[in-house]
Write an enzyme that holds these catalytic residues in place. Structure first.
Site, PDB file in Angstrom:
ATOM      1  N   ASN A 146       0.816  -1.215   0.000  1.00 44.22           N
ATOM      2  CA  ASN A 146       0.000   0.000   0.000  1.00 44.22           C
ATOM      3  C   ASN A 146       0.851   1.268   0.000  1.00 44.22           C
ATOM      4  OD1 ASN A 146      -2.049  -1.796   0.066  1.00 44.22           O
ATOM      5  ND2 ASN A 146      -3.051  -0.972   1.858  1.00 44.22           N
ATOM      6  N   TYR A 147       2.148   1.156   0.303  1.00 43.65           N
ATOM      7  CA  TYR A 147       3.077   2.273   0.184  1.00 43.65           C
ATOM      8  C   TYR A 147       3.929   2.007  -1.051  1.00 43.65           C
ATOM      9  CZ  TYR A 147       1.991   3.283   5.110  1.00 43.65           C
ATOM     10  OH  TYR A 147       1.369   3.568   6.296  1.00 43.65           O
TER      11      TYR A 147
END
Length: 137
Positions: free
Chosen positions: A78-79
């Protein structure tokens, strides 16, 4: 951080009940034995300074290397981090090899299982982006 001025670093604590979830229970494997998730970032408005700010963030990332996971250095999907690699989606073998470079850093031992699922559900690789799970060659 004082010297670089621009980049930021956020530390999210791990442990507790999160460590009780097996690494194979979800695609996200990094639970037990990890103390923190680190997020590096930089914000700017001036297009002419883009290269400078990205380089400052990379400098912070390099500085942290001795203090983080290794073999492979892990990452949280997600990053998103396109420095880990991107997928050109040109041919199944090439796409798989490109995807494996970043996929194992995001998903560790779960990568092959995710490739198998993706291949069975989306064999034509319709749902894709520059860092999506590839299909099996």
């Amino acid at each position: 951080m004082i010297e670089l001025e621009i980049p930021t670093m956020a530390l999210n604590p791990y442990g507790g009940k999160m460590a009780r979830i097996p690494s194979t229970a979800t695609p996200f494997p990094y639970r037990e034995g990890n103390l923190w998730k680190i997020q590096y970032g930089a914000n700017w408005r001036e297009d002419r300074l883009t290269t400078r700010y990205i380089e400052l963030t990379r400098k912070l990332y390099q500085f942290m290397t001795p203090f983080v996971s290794k073999n492979p250095r892990q990452s949280f999907f997600n990053y998103r981090d396109v420095d880990l690699g991107i997928n050109s989606h040109r041919g199944r073998i090439r796409s798989y090899e490109e995807g494996k470079r970043y996929g194992e850093k995001y998903f560790a031992g779960n990568f092959e299982r995710l490739v198998k699922i993706k291949t069975s559900v989306d064999n034509g690789n319709f749902f894709r982006n520059e860092q999506s799970i590839p299909v099996k060659p």
